[in-house]
Design a protein around this motif. Structure first.
Motif, PDB file in Angstrom:
ATOM      1  N   ASN A  91      -8.131   7.852   3.396  1.00  0.00           N
ATOM      2  CA  ASN A  91      -7.682   6.984   2.308  1.00  0.00           C
ATOM      3  C   ASN A  91      -7.472   7.750   1.009  1.00  0.00           C
ATOM      4  OD1 ASN A  91      -8.049   4.109   3.538  1.00  0.00           O
ATOM      5  ND2 ASN A  91      -9.927   5.198   4.072  1.00  0.00           N
ATOM      6  N   ARG A 145       0.834  -1.207   0.000  1.00  0.00           N
ATOM      7  CA  ARG A 145       0.000   0.000   0.000  1.00  0.00           C
ATOM      8  C   ARG A 145       0.867   1.255   0.000  1.00  0.00           C
ATOM      9  NH1 ARG A 145      -5.345   1.803   3.511  1.00  0.00           N
ATOM     10  NH2 ARG A 145      -5.220   4.003   2.959  1.00  0.00           N
ATOM     11  N   LEU A 186      -5.008   6.324  -1.556  1.00  0.00           N
ATOM     12  CA  LEU A 186      -5.514   5.080  -2.122  1.00  0.00           C
ATOM     13  C   LEU A 186      -6.658   5.360  -3.099  1.00  0.00           C
ATOM     14  CD1 LEU A 186      -5.064   2.060  -2.047  1.00  0.00           C
ATOM     15  CD2 LEU A 186      -6.695   1.905  -0.169  1.00  0.00           C
ATOM     16  N   VAL A 213      -4.392  -5.477  -0.981  1.00  0.00           N
ATOM     17  CA  VAL A 213      -4.402  -4.129  -0.405  1.00  0.00           C
ATOM     18  C   VAL A 213      -5.831  -3.602  -0.348  1.00  0.00           C
ATOM     19  CG1 VAL A 213      -3.724  -1.719  -0.801  1.00  0.00           C
ATOM     20  CG2 VAL A 213      -2.036  -3.555  -1.041  1.00  0.00           C
ATOM     21  N   GLU A 217       0.854   3.850  -3.137  1.00  0.00           N
ATOM     22  CA  GLU A 217       0.451   5.238  -2.905  1.00  0.00           C
ATOM     23  C   GLU A 217       1.572   6.208  -3.248  1.00  0.00           C
ATOM     24  OE1 GLU A 217      -2.913   4.759   0.621  1.00  0.00           O
ATOM     25  OE2 GLU A 217      -0.858   5.256   1.170  1.00  0.00           O
TER      26      GLU A 217
END
Length: 228
Positions: A124, A42, A127, A83, A46
């Motif tokens: 988030n 993750r 993401l 993820v 990102e």
């Protein structure tokens, strides 16, 4: 949260294709290693984006060997699915309604729901930006996103229909089309504010504006009373 609300959460489509995931490890050490790889993936996704991320970057971030990676995952696509599986519950905004069951409390319901959405998006943000990228290159993931968006709209449409039935919202509106028009508005504001880091957009102002726009679009009197 009421039982119907919980059922709404369970009925929402997943962002993950289960066929892309292996079974979970059976040992505590295996679980820890897999979790470390998912957390590292993750961070790398990102930071670098999905396209530019490499498996060697992920294993370096997780401080493990490429051999260990292949014990738990066979590709970048598979660990991306892992993820998303780990993050999707936190990314799942609560929806409508979430304050109480009294529809006359519509302004408070909207404000609380909009704020919950914005806070989840902010947590988030990177993401969510990654999801935009992956949806443009992966047709199967794009289909999952489309299905999930439609399910969110259907959930909000049920609440709009209830407001119409009880005399609060404009009865001439199509509940589903209205939900499809209004729901993305908040998403795009959050996207610009937190994913694109547009400092001109303030969190409180986003929530307040979205609430007023929803109220006006649904034709609900400002005092929350039923329509004449």
């Amino acid at each position: 949260m009421s039982e119907p609300d919980l059922q709404d959460q369970r009925d929402l489509p997943t962002l993950v294709d289960p066929s892309k995931l292996r079974e979970m490890p059976t040992t505590a050490r295996g679980v820890r290693t897999r979790e470390a790889l998912v957390a590292a993936a993750r961070r790398v996704f990102e930071r670098d984006g999905f396209i530019n991320s490499r498996l060697t970057d992920i294993t370096a971030e997780a401080k493990c060997s490429i051999g260990s990676f292949y014990t738990y995952f066979e590709s970048k696509d598979e660990i991306f699915a892992a993820v998303m599986q780990a993050a999707q519950d936190d990314m799942l905004h609560p929806g409508l309604p979430r304050v109480d069951s009294d529809p006359s409390n519509v302004a408070a319901i909207l404000d609380a729901s909009n704020r919950a959405y914005v806070e989840a998006y902010k947590r988030n943000a990177k993401l969510n930006l990654l999801l935009e990228q992956v949806a443009t290159i992966d047709p199967e993931f794009r289909k999952l996103r489309v299905a999930r968006g439609a399910a969110f709209a259907e959930r909000n449409a049920r609440w709009i229909k209830r407001l119409q039935d009880e005399g609060y919202a404009d009865p001439e509106l199509d509940p589903y089309m209205t939900a499809r028009a209004l729901s993305p508005m908040l998403g795009r504001m959050a996207y610009h504010a937190f994913a694109l880091e547009d400092d001109s957009l303030d969190e409180d102002a986003i929530v307040a504006t979205a609430t007023v726009v929803w109220m006006n679009a649904l034709g609900i009197p400002k005092d929350g009373t039923k329509r004449a």
